[in-house]
Design a protein around this motif. Structure first.
Motif, PDB file in Angstrom:
ATOM      1  N   GLU A  26     -10.980  15.106  -9.686  1.00  0.00           N
ATOM      2  CA  GLU A  26     -10.282  14.013  -9.032  1.00  0.00           C
ATOM      3  C   GLU A  26     -10.521  12.762  -9.855  1.00  0.00           C
ATOM      4  O   GLU A  26     -11.635  12.525 -10.332  1.00  0.00           O
ATOM      5  CB  GLU A  26     -10.844  13.789  -7.620  1.00  0.00           C
ATOM      6  CG  GLU A  26     -10.768  14.998  -6.731  1.00  0.00           C
ATOM      7  CD  GLU A  26      -9.496  14.976  -5.888  1.00  0.00           C
ATOM      8  OE1 GLU A  26      -9.182  13.921  -5.318  1.00  0.00           O
ATOM      9  OE2 GLU A  26      -8.826  16.013  -5.823  1.00  0.00           O
ATOM     10  N   ASN A  28      -9.799   8.473 -10.209  1.00  0.00           N
ATOM     11  CA  ASN A  28      -9.376   7.221  -9.604  1.00  0.00           C
ATOM     12  C   ASN A  28      -9.251   6.210 -10.733  1.00  0.00           C
ATOM     13  O   ASN A  28     -10.254   5.727 -11.246  1.00  0.00           O
ATOM     14  CB  ASN A  28     -10.403   6.772  -8.571  1.00  0.00           C
ATOM     15  CG  ASN A  28      -9.954   5.549  -7.806  1.00  0.00           C
ATOM     16  OD1 ASN A  28      -9.206   4.731  -8.323  1.00  0.00           O
ATOM     17  ND2 ASN A  28     -10.408   5.418  -6.584  1.00  0.00           N
ATOM     18  N   LYS A  38      -9.545   6.509  -0.329  1.00  0.00           N
ATOM     19  CA  LYS A  38      -9.205   7.914  -0.555  1.00  0.00           C
ATOM     20  C   LYS A  38      -7.839   8.017  -1.216  1.00  0.00           C
ATOM     21  O   LYS A  38      -7.596   8.882  -2.035  1.00  0.00           O
ATOM     22  CB  LYS A  38      -9.220   8.658   0.785  1.00  0.00           C
ATOM     23  CG  LYS A  38      -9.112  10.171   0.664  1.00  0.00           C
ATOM     24  CD  LYS A  38     -10.323  10.786  -0.033  1.00  0.00           C
ATOM     25  CE  LYS A  38     -10.077  12.255  -0.351  1.00  0.00           C
ATOM     26  NZ  LYS A  38     -10.590  12.679  -1.647  1.00  0.00           N
ATOM     27  N   TRP A  41      -7.408   8.518  -5.083  1.00  0.00           N
ATOM     28  CA  TRP A  41      -7.892   9.693  -5.809  1.00  0.00           C
ATOM     29  C   TRP A  41      -6.748  10.668  -6.041  1.00  0.00           C
ATOM     30  O   TRP A  41      -6.005  10.997  -5.135  1.00  0.00           O
ATOM     31  CB  TRP A  41      -9.004  10.385  -5.024  1.00  0.00           C
ATOM     32  CG  TRP A  41     -10.255   9.576  -5.006  1.00  0.00           C
ATOM     33  CD1 TRP A  41     -10.657   8.717  -4.022  1.00  0.00           C
ATOM     34  CD2 TRP A  41     -11.268   9.535  -6.017  1.00  0.00           C
ATOM     35  NE1 TRP A  41     -11.854   8.144  -4.378  1.00  0.00           N
ATOM     36  CE2 TRP A  41     -12.253   8.623  -5.574  1.00  0.00           C
ATOM     37  CE3 TRP A  41     -11.420  10.170  -7.250  1.00  0.00           C
ATOM     38  CZ2 TRP A  41     -13.384   8.337  -6.330  1.00  0.00           C
ATOM     39  CZ3 TRP A  41     -12.543   9.891  -8.004  1.00  0.00           C
ATOM     40  CH2 TRP A  41     -13.515   8.979  -7.549  1.00  0.00           C
ATOM     41  N   ARG A  43      -5.709  14.426  -8.071  1.00  0.00           N
ATOM     42  CA  ARG A  43      -6.172  15.606  -8.798  1.00  0.00           C
ATOM     43  C   ARG A  43      -5.550  15.590 -10.195  1.00  0.00           C
ATOM     44  O   ARG A  43      -4.329  15.475 -10.337  1.00  0.00           O
ATOM     45  CB  ARG A  43      -5.754  16.861  -8.033  1.00  0.00           C
ATOM     46  CG  ARG A  43      -6.265  18.153  -8.607  1.00  0.00           C
ATOM     47  CD  ARG A  43      -5.972  19.264  -7.593  1.00  0.00           C
ATOM     48  NE  ARG A  43      -5.760  20.549  -8.237  1.00  0.00           N
ATOM     49  CZ  ARG A  43      -6.732  21.375  -8.594  1.00  0.00           C
ATOM     50  NH1 ARG A  43      -7.977  21.043  -8.371  1.00  0.00           N
ATOM     51  NH2 ARG A  43      -6.451  22.538  -9.163  1.00  0.00           N
ATOM     52  N   ARG A  90     -19.896  12.740  -8.698  1.00  0.00           N
ATOM     53  CA  ARG A  90     -19.081  11.631  -9.166  1.00  0.00           C
ATOM     54  C   ARG A  90     -19.669  11.015 -10.422  1.00  0.00           C
ATOM     55  O   ARG A  90     -20.881  10.928 -10.582  1.00  0.00           O
ATOM     56  CB  ARG A  90     -18.994  10.553  -8.083  1.00  0.00           C
ATOM     57  CG  ARG A  90     -17.903  10.873  -7.106  1.00  0.00           C
ATOM     58  CD  ARG A  90     -17.924  10.049  -5.847  1.00  0.00           C
ATOM     59  NE  ARG A  90     -18.217   8.630  -5.987  1.00  0.00           N
ATOM     60  CZ  ARG A  90     -18.208   7.801  -4.941  1.00  0.00           C
ATOM     61  NH1 ARG A  90     -17.928   8.241  -3.739  1.00  0.00           N
ATOM     62  NH2 ARG A  90     -18.485   6.531  -5.120  1.00  0.00           N
ATOM     63  N   LYS A 102     -12.997   6.360 -12.739  1.00  0.00           N
ATOM     64  CA  LYS A 102     -13.897   7.032 -11.808  1.00  0.00           C
ATOM     65  C   LYS A 102     -13.430   8.478 -11.646  1.00  0.00           C
ATOM     66  O   LYS A 102     -12.239   8.741 -11.509  1.00  0.00           O
ATOM     67  CB  LYS A 102     -13.872   6.333 -10.452  1.00  0.00           C
ATOM     68  CG  LYS A 102     -14.185   4.847 -10.521  1.00  0.00           C
ATOM     69  CD  LYS A 102     -14.126   4.229  -9.128  1.00  0.00           C
ATOM     70  CE  LYS A 102     -14.302   2.731  -9.186  1.00  0.00           C
ATOM     71  NZ  LYS A 102     -13.087   2.007  -8.795  1.00  0.00           N
ATOM     72  N   GLN A 104     -14.406  12.520  -9.909  1.00  0.00           N
ATOM     73  CA  GLN A 104     -15.145  13.270  -8.906  1.00  0.00           C
ATOM     74  C   GLN A 104     -14.886  14.748  -9.125  1.00  0.00           C
ATOM     75  O   GLN A 104     -13.736  15.181  -9.202  1.00  0.00           O
ATOM     76  CB  GLN A 104     -14.677  12.847  -7.522  1.00  0.00           C
ATOM     77  CG  GLN A 104     -15.422  13.497  -6.389  1.00  0.00           C
ATOM     78  CD  GLN A 104     -15.170  12.751  -5.084  1.00  0.00           C
ATOM     79  OE1 GLN A 104     -15.640  11.631  -4.903  1.00  0.00           O
ATOM     80  NE2 GLN A 104     -14.405  13.342  -4.195  1.00  0.00           N
TER      81      GLN A 104
END
Length: 131
Positions: A26, A28, A38, A41, A43, A90, A102, A104
């Protein structure tokens, strides 16, 4: 002396080309000012191009068009969020141009592996790809 250092400690940092790494995570890519909402984010499929030393980010593995490129030699830091008491799944990548990405992963182990790969590639690119 130097003989005490185990070979695995990587005495010749940057000599050997690190392994490729690729996979879904994920991402960002909103500015660092925005909240960790949320909705931001997405994929993404990310892979390190071993020929160019660039991180290429795609909407999916099937895509041929790269939507983000981060040059490994422009990475300033790639570090796990756990350093701030957060989650090892993360990690953040900052560049010398003050961009922050960012990420995850599904597991803490994946997060650790990405952080290690990105740092290995940063070192390798700085030593061998500064052109």
């Amino acid at each position: 002396g130097m003989d005490d250092i185990p070979i695995s400690a990587g005495t010749n940092i940057g000599d050997e080309k690190p392994a490729a790494r690729m996979g879904y995570l994920e991402m960002n890519a909103s500015s660092s000012m925005s909240s960790f909402g949320k909705k931001d984010w997405k994929r993404r499929y990310m892979k390190i191009d071993t020929r160019t030393g660039e991180i290429c980010i795609y909407n999916s593995q099937e895509d041929t068009t790269c939507i983000h490129i981060i040059k490994c030699m422009n990475i300033q830091t790639a570090e796990s969020y756990s350093k701030r008491g957060g989650d090892r799944k993360r990690f953040n990548v900052t560049t010398i141009n003050d961009e922050t990405y960012k990420f995850q992963c599904g597991t803490a182990a994946e997060g650790d592996e990405w952080v290690k790969s990105l740092n290995d590639w940063k070192d390798y690119a700085l030593m061998n790809m500064s052109f």
